[in-house]
Design a protein around this motif. Structure first.
Motif, short mmCIF file in Angstrom:
data_model
loop_
_atom_site.label_atom_id
_atom_site.label_comp_id
_atom_site.label_asym_id
_atom_site.label_seq_id
_atom_site.Cartn_x
_atom_site.Cartn_y
_atom_site.Cartn_z
N THR A 123 0.84 -1.19 0.00
CA THR A 123 0.00 0.00 0.00
C THR A 123 0.88 1.25 0.00
O THR A 123 0.38 2.35 0.08
CB THR A 123 -0.92 0.03 1.24
OG1 THR A 123 -0.10 -0.15 2.39
CG2 THR A 123 -1.98 -1.03 1.18
N ASP A 151 5.09 14.32 -8.25
CA ASP A 151 5.37 14.65 -6.84
C ASP A 151 6.65 15.42 -6.67
O ASP A 151 6.80 16.17 -5.69
CB ASP A 151 5.45 13.36 -6.03
CG ASP A 151 4.13 12.61 -6.03
OD1 ASP A 151 3.14 13.20 -5.58
OD2 ASP A 151 4.09 11.46 -6.51
N TYR A 157 9.11 4.69 -6.76
CA TYR A 157 8.81 5.84 -7.63
C TYR A 157 8.75 5.40 -9.08
O TYR A 157 9.21 4.32 -9.44
CB TYR A 157 9.88 6.94 -7.48
CG TYR A 157 11.24 6.52 -7.99
CD1 TYR A 157 12.11 5.76 -7.20
CD2 TYR A 157 11.64 6.84 -9.28
CE1 TYR A 157 13.33 5.36 -7.67
CE2 TYR A 157 12.87 6.42 -9.77
CZ TYR A 157 13.71 5.69 -8.96
OH TYR A 157 14.92 5.26 -9.44
N ASN A 177 4.53 17.34 -0.29
CA ASN A 177 5.49 16.22 -0.30
C ASN A 177 6.72 16.45 0.59
O ASN A 177 7.85 16.10 0.21
CB ASN A 177 5.94 15.93 -1.74
CG ASN A 177 4.90 15.12 -2.49
OD1 ASN A 177 4.51 14.04 -2.06
ND2 ASN A 177 4.42 15.66 -3.61
N LYS A 180 3.05 4.31 -1.07
CA LYS A 180 2.88 5.29 -2.14
C LYS A 180 3.98 5.14 -3.17
O LYS A 180 5.14 4.91 -2.85
CB LYS A 180 2.92 6.69 -1.53
CG LYS A 180 2.71 7.81 -2.54
CD LYS A 180 2.57 9.15 -1.85
CE LYS A 180 2.68 10.30 -2.84
NZ LYS A 180 1.55 10.39 -3.77
N LYS A 181 3.58 5.26 -4.44
CA LYS A 181 4.56 5.28 -5.52
C LYS A 181 4.65 6.72 -6.01
O LYS A 181 3.70 7.24 -6.59
CB LYS A 181 4.13 4.35 -6.65
CG LYS A 181 5.17 4.14 -7.70
CD LYS A 181 4.76 3.03 -8.65
CE LYS A 181 5.95 2.59 -9.50
NZ LYS A 181 5.59 1.46 -10.37
N TYR A 182 5.78 7.36 -5.74
CA TYR A 182 5.94 8.76 -6.12
C TYR A 182 6.19 8.88 -7.62
O TYR A 182 6.86 8.02 -8.20
CB TYR A 182 7.12 9.38 -5.36
CG TYR A 182 6.88 9.49 -3.88
CD1 TYR A 182 6.07 10.51 -3.36
CD2 TYR A 182 7.44 8.58 -3.00
CE1 TYR A 182 5.85 10.62 -2.00
CE2 TYR A 182 7.22 8.68 -1.63
CZ TYR A 182 6.42 9.69 -1.14
OH TYR A 182 6.19 9.79 0.21
#
Ligand code: GLN
Length: 228
Positions: free
Chosen positions: A4, A67, A47, A198, A6-8
């Motif tokens: 879960t 981001d 990312y 961010n 986050k993929k920047y």
């Protein structure tokens, strides 16, 4: 496994060798690319890179579509109004370049009545704009460095303004240009996020940068791309 985390989304320039470019295998490489990979690994974040061009990357971040960005981006006071920057990771600056065969343009005064190529949104463009009235030249804008170099090689523009580590790399790689005049006082490169957004990503970038500097990885990356 599911994640879960986050993929920047990180935006970058298309061709800004040795900071970002495609090698002959079609892989995106360079100091910025390897540095981001090393920092992400060190800090354990995920990312996706978006190579859109420098001006487009600025737009990606300010609009919130990306981001952050790493694109040989100079840390300037003007940009601090819209971006938050990491600690600096590379010292740079702007220099004039002319065609290798040009024997007439030696100083900015020799640009009078001529065209000068610049790259949209860059510090080089801002510098050229700041002196063009004084020296009586006109600027022509390009979306990327390659087209800017072509315009000077073709003789349409008498000169261009570009970051010296990048034009130095191009010349060393055989692009028929030469640097003229002074290296203008320059700014260091930093990773950037939209101002006030961010903060977690920025914090990880700084922590990772300190780690890769301490463990020698940062120097290894520089040595890979900057041949002595
Ligand atoms: N360092 C310059 C700037 O920030 C150019 C960056 C680039 O062209 N990728 O404006």
């Amino acid at each position: 496994t599911t994640s879960t985390a986050k993929k920047y989304v990180i935006a970058t320039d298309t061709t800004f060798k040795p900071f970002e470019y495609e090698n002959d295998k079609g892989e995106r490489v360079g100091i910025d690319i390897d540095l981001l990979a090393a920092i992400a690994k060190d800090q354990g974040f995920d990312y996706e890179l978006k190579a859109v061009g420098f001006d487009a990357a600025l737009g990606e971040v300010t609009s919130g579509q990306s981001d952050g960005m790493i694109a040989g981006m100079s840390i300037t006071d003007a940009r601090k109004a819209t971006f938050d920057f990491s600690d600096p990771y590379f010292d740079s600056g702007v220099v004039m370049a002319v065609s290798a065969s040009n024997t007439t343009v030696k100083t900015y005064a020799d640009l009078s009545g001529q065209k000068v190529a610049v790259k949209n949104g860059t510090e080089g463009a801002t510098f050229a704009e700041s002196i063009k009235a004084q020296y009586g030249f006109e600027t022509v804008s390009f979306p990327d460095s390659a087209n800017m170099y072509e315009d000077v090689k073709a003789g349409n523009s008498a000169a261009l303004f570009e970051d010296y580590p990048v034009i130095g790399d191009a010349i060393a790689s055989g692009v028929p240009l030469k640097m003229m005049g002074n290296m203008e006082a320059g700014n260091s490169y930093g990773f950037a996020v939209k101002k006030g957004q961010n903060a977690d990503l920025l914090k990880m970038f700084n922590a990772g940068l300190a780690d890769v500097k301490a463990n020698g990885e940062y120097q290894k990356i520089l040595d890979t791309y900057i041949k002595k």
